[in-house]
Design an enzyme around this catalytic site. Structure first.
Site, PDB file in Angstrom:
ATOM      1  N   HIS A 199     -33.802   3.569  60.040  1.00 44.20           N
ATOM      2  CA  HIS A 199     -34.828   2.539  60.225  1.00 44.20           C
ATOM      3  C   HIS A 199     -35.133   2.201  61.675  1.00 44.20           C
ATOM      4  O   HIS A 199     -36.082   1.477  61.956  1.00 44.20           O
ATOM      5  CB  HIS A 199     -34.418   1.259  59.486  1.00 44.20           C
ATOM      6  CG  HIS A 199     -34.153   1.495  58.027  1.00 44.20           C
ATOM      7  ND1 HIS A 199     -32.893   1.761  57.532  1.00 44.20           N
ATOM      8  CD2 HIS A 199     -34.992   1.550  56.972  1.00 44.20           C
ATOM      9  CE1 HIS A 199     -32.964   1.950  56.227  1.00 44.20           C
ATOM     10  NE2 HIS A 199     -34.219   1.842  55.859  1.00 44.20           N
ATOM     11  N   GLY A 208     -38.075 -12.753  62.408  1.00 45.19           N
ATOM     12  CA  GLY A 208     -38.433 -12.068  61.168  1.00 45.19           C
ATOM     13  C   GLY A 208     -39.670 -11.196  61.337  1.00 45.19           C
ATOM     14  O   GLY A 208     -39.726 -10.066  60.859  1.00 45.19           O
ATOM     15  N   ARG A 265     -43.994 -11.060  66.290  1.00 44.63           N
ATOM     16  CA  ARG A 265     -43.343 -12.108  67.085  1.00 44.63           C
ATOM     17  C   ARG A 265     -42.363 -11.476  68.073  1.00 44.63           C
ATOM     18  O   ARG A 265     -42.202 -11.942  69.197  1.00 44.63           O
ATOM     19  CB  ARG A 265     -42.624 -13.083  66.165  1.00 44.63           C
ATOM     20  CG  ARG A 265     -42.010 -14.229  66.904  1.00 44.63           C
ATOM     21  CD  ARG A 265     -42.310 -15.566  66.293  1.00 44.63           C
ATOM     22  NE  ARG A 265     -43.629 -16.077  66.607  1.00 44.63           N
ATOM     23  CZ  ARG A 265     -44.024 -17.305  66.323  1.00 44.63           C
ATOM     24  NH1 ARG A 265     -43.213 -18.127  65.719  1.00 44.63           N
ATOM     25  NH2 ARG A 265     -45.235 -17.715  66.646  1.00 44.63           N
ATOM     26  N   ARG A 272     -41.810   1.874  60.291  1.00 47.45           N
ATOM     27  CA  ARG A 272     -42.234   0.832  59.347  1.00 47.45           C
ATOM     28  C   ARG A 272     -42.876  -0.367  60.036  1.00 47.45           C
ATOM     29  O   ARG A 272     -42.913  -1.469  59.475  1.00 47.45           O
ATOM     30  CB  ARG A 272     -41.050   0.337  58.501  1.00 47.45           C
ATOM     31  CG  ARG A 272     -40.611   1.353  57.472  1.00 47.45           C
ATOM     32  CD  ARG A 272     -39.445   0.863  56.655  1.00 47.45           C
ATOM     33  NE  ARG A 272     -38.989   1.936  55.792  1.00 47.45           N
ATOM     34  CZ  ARG A 272     -39.133   1.933  54.462  1.00 47.45           C
ATOM     35  NH1 ARG A 272     -39.664   0.903  53.864  1.00 47.45           N
ATOM     36  NH2 ARG A 272     -38.719   2.952  53.763  1.00 47.45           N
ATOM     37  N   ARG A 319     -30.517 -14.651  65.499  1.00 47.46           N
ATOM     38  CA  ARG A 319     -31.748 -14.776  64.723  1.00 47.46           C
ATOM     39  C   ARG A 319     -32.533 -15.980  65.230  1.00 47.46           C
ATOM     40  O   ARG A 319     -31.965 -17.055  65.436  1.00 47.46           O
ATOM     41  CB  ARG A 319     -31.412 -14.919  63.242  1.00 47.46           C
ATOM     42  CG  ARG A 319     -32.549 -15.477  62.421  1.00 47.46           C
ATOM     43  CD  ARG A 319     -32.402 -15.242  60.924  1.00 47.46           C
ATOM     44  NE  ARG A 319     -33.153 -16.218  60.150  1.00 47.46           N
ATOM     45  CZ  ARG A 319     -34.482 -16.274  60.067  1.00 47.46           C
ATOM     46  NH1 ARG A 319     -35.226 -15.409  60.735  1.00 47.46           N
ATOM     47  NH2 ARG A 319     -35.080 -17.200  59.357  1.00 47.46           N
ATOM     48  N   SER A 324     -37.926 -19.542  61.382  1.00 46.91           N
ATOM     49  CA  SER A 324     -38.406 -20.848  60.922  1.00 46.91           C
ATOM     50  C   SER A 324     -37.651 -21.230  59.654  1.00 46.91           C
ATOM     51  O   SER A 324     -36.985 -20.397  59.035  1.00 46.91           O
ATOM     52  CB  SER A 324     -39.905 -20.793  60.653  1.00 46.91           C
ATOM     53  OG  SER A 324     -40.164 -19.859  59.629  1.00 46.91           O
ATOM     54  N   GLU A 381     -33.803 -21.101  54.741  1.00 44.93           N
ATOM     55  CA  GLU A 381     -34.470 -19.907  55.281  1.00 44.93           C
ATOM     56  C   GLU A 381     -34.011 -18.744  54.408  1.00 44.93           C
ATOM     57  O   GLU A 381     -33.526 -18.984  53.303  1.00 44.93           O
ATOM     58  CB  GLU A 381     -34.166 -19.726  56.778  1.00 44.93           C
ATOM     59  CG  GLU A 381     -32.716 -19.758  57.181  1.00 44.93           C
ATOM     60  CD  GLU A 381     -32.018 -18.436  57.072  1.00 44.93           C
ATOM     61  OE1 GLU A 381     -31.280 -18.259  56.076  1.00 44.93           O
ATOM     62  OE2 GLU A 381     -32.169 -17.580  57.957  1.00 44.93           O
ATOM     63  N   MET A 382     -34.147 -17.497  54.865  1.00 37.21           N
ATOM     64  CA  MET A 382     -33.880 -16.399  53.936  1.00 37.21           C
ATOM     65  C   MET A 382     -33.045 -15.240  54.502  1.00 37.21           C
ATOM     66  O   MET A 382     -32.997 -14.169  53.898  1.00 37.21           O
ATOM     67  CB  MET A 382     -35.226 -15.861  53.385  1.00 37.21           C
ATOM     68  CG  MET A 382     -36.085 -16.961  52.786  1.00 37.21           C
ATOM     69  SD  MET A 382     -37.606 -16.399  52.005  1.00 37.21           S
ATOM     70  CE  MET A 382     -36.975 -15.845  50.430  1.00 37.21           C
ATOM     71  N   ASP A 401     -41.767 -26.495  57.962  1.00 32.56           N
ATOM     72  CA  ASP A 401     -42.283 -27.270  56.832  1.00 32.56           C
ATOM     73  C   ASP A 401     -41.145 -28.084  56.241  1.00 32.56           C
ATOM     74  O   ASP A 401     -39.986 -27.854  56.567  1.00 32.56           O
ATOM     75  CB  ASP A 401     -42.879 -26.335  55.763  1.00 32.56           C
ATOM     76  CG  ASP A 401     -41.895 -25.288  55.286  1.00 32.56           C
ATOM     77  OD1 ASP A 401     -41.808 -24.228  55.922  1.00 32.56           O
ATOM     78  OD2 ASP A 401     -41.173 -25.557  54.313  1.00 32.56           O
ATOM     79  N   ARG A 405     -46.206 -25.286  66.383  1.00 34.20           N
ATOM     80  CA  ARG A 405     -45.332 -24.118  66.268  1.00 34.20           C
ATOM     81  C   ARG A 405     -45.129 -23.460  67.630  1.00 34.20           C
ATOM     82  O   ARG A 405     -44.025 -23.073  67.978  1.00 34.20           O
ATOM     83  CB  ARG A 405     -45.906 -23.103  65.275  1.00 34.20           C
ATOM     84  CG  ARG A 405     -45.553 -23.416  63.842  1.00 34.20           C
ATOM     85  CD  ARG A 405     -45.724 -22.194  62.953  1.00 34.20           C
ATOM     86  NE  ARG A 405     -47.107 -21.799  62.812  1.00 34.20           N
ATOM     87  CZ  ARG A 405     -47.951 -22.319  61.933  1.00 34.20           C
ATOM     88  NH1 ARG A 405     -47.542 -23.266  61.111  1.00 34.20           N
ATOM     89  NH2 ARG A 405     -49.191 -21.918  61.871  1.00 34.20           N
TER      90      ARG A 405
HETATM   91  N1  HPA Z   1     -38.220 -21.539  52.312  1.00 37.75           N
HETATM   92  C1  HPA Z   1     -37.668 -20.411  52.740  1.00 37.75           C
HETATM   93  N2  HPA Z   1     -37.810 -19.948  53.959  1.00 37.75           N
HETATM   94  C2  HPA Z   1     -38.571 -20.646  54.810  1.00 37.75           C
HETATM   95  C3  HPA Z   1     -39.171 -21.836  54.428  1.00 37.75           C
HETATM   96  C4  HPA Z   1     -38.997 -22.302  53.120  1.00 37.75           C
HETATM   97  O1  HPA Z   1     -39.500 -23.354  52.721  1.00 37.75           O
HETATM   98  N3  HPA Z   1     -39.871 -22.296  55.501  1.00 37.75           N
HETATM   99  C5  HPA Z   1     -39.672 -21.421  56.491  1.00 37.75           C
HETATM  100  N4  HPA Z   1     -38.884 -20.421  56.084  1.00 37.75           N
END
Ligand code: HPA
Length: 233
Positions: free
Chosen positions: A5, A21, A25, A44, A88, A91, A180-181, A205, A218
């Site tokens: 990758h 992410g 950016r 990719r 990392r 947001s 976040e994720m 948010d 932002r």
């Molecule tokens: N959920 C998951 N990941 C995010 C969110 C959220 O509300 N806002 C920014 N990243």
């Protein structure tokens, strides 16, 4: 040397890598904050760049969204390219009422609803945590920059559009600051492969108030987060 990758040659990636992410950016960070920038990856569209910040060599690599994606990039960076520090920058959604839009959150630990840790076949639940050294340096650098930070537990979720719109409230009750994720997978890969990792986030948010940041907000708060990350690079 190129991996599946990341199409870089050995030595093209610095020991410290910032991981936003969004690959665009990554490009913006490199062009805005670094000098002598050299692109090293476009496989990719997951752009990666190496440049200089205040005499230090730093790379910026897009991680993609979610734990499978950051799991791939962080694994190859550490195992194949010898990266030592992974930071990392992303947001998050606030889970607590006292977190305002634009606030900076540092993930001391990352809870998760992901099955990522099952691969380790542990006889219990693992607690993914940040590198204490990177965390302490980030807190000190934020203080120097007069940026207020919230340090604590975050949630790395596999689900953005949850079938149960109130699922997050259970994490809120446990004092988790934001969702976040990616962080949990990053922290587990770093632990398993012997590198240091940290997650710095800005609140984009709020699940509590449903407020969302404007583009202008932002931009400003993103710059604060980037300064903290680059100072500790
Ligand atoms: N959920 C998951 N990941 C995010 C969110 C959220 O509300 N806002 C920014 N990243």
């Amino acid at each position: 040397m190129a991996t599946v990758h990341i199409g870089a040659e050995k030595g093209q990636i610095a020991e410290t890598v910032l991981l936003p992410g969004d690959p665009l950016r990554a490009k913006f960070i490199a062009e805005t904050f670094l000098t002598d920038v050299k692109p090293y990856n476009s496989i990719r569209g997951m752009l990666g760049f190496t440049g200089m910040y205040k005499g230090k060599r730093v790379s910026v690599q897009g991680s993609g969204m979610g734990m499978p994606s950051i799991g791939i990039y962080s694994h190859e960076l550490i195992a194949q390219f010898g990266v030592k520090n992974l930071i990392r920058v992303g947001s998050c959604g606030a889970l607590q009422a006292d977190l305002n839009l634009g606030d900076v959150v540092i993930g001391m630990a990352a809870c998760t609803n992901s099955a990522y840790m099952h691969q380790y076949e542990l006889p219990g639940a693992y607690a993914p945590i940040a590198s204490y050294e990177l965390l302490a340096n980030a807190v000190a650098s934020a203080k120097e920059l007069s940026v207020k930070v919230h340090v604590g537990n975050i949630l790395s979720s596999d689900i953005f559009y949850d079938d149960n719109p109130d699922a997050w409230k259970k994490w809120q009750k446990m004092g988790v600051l934001a969702v976040e994720m990616e962080a949990a997978a990053l922290y587990m890969n770093a632990a398993r492969l012997g590198a240091k990792a940290l997650t710095i986030l800005t609140v984009s948010d709020s699940l509590v108030t449903h407020a969302q940041t404007t583009a202008e907000q932002r931009e400003k708060t993103f710059t604060q987060m980037m300064q903290i990350a680059l100072e500790i690079a």
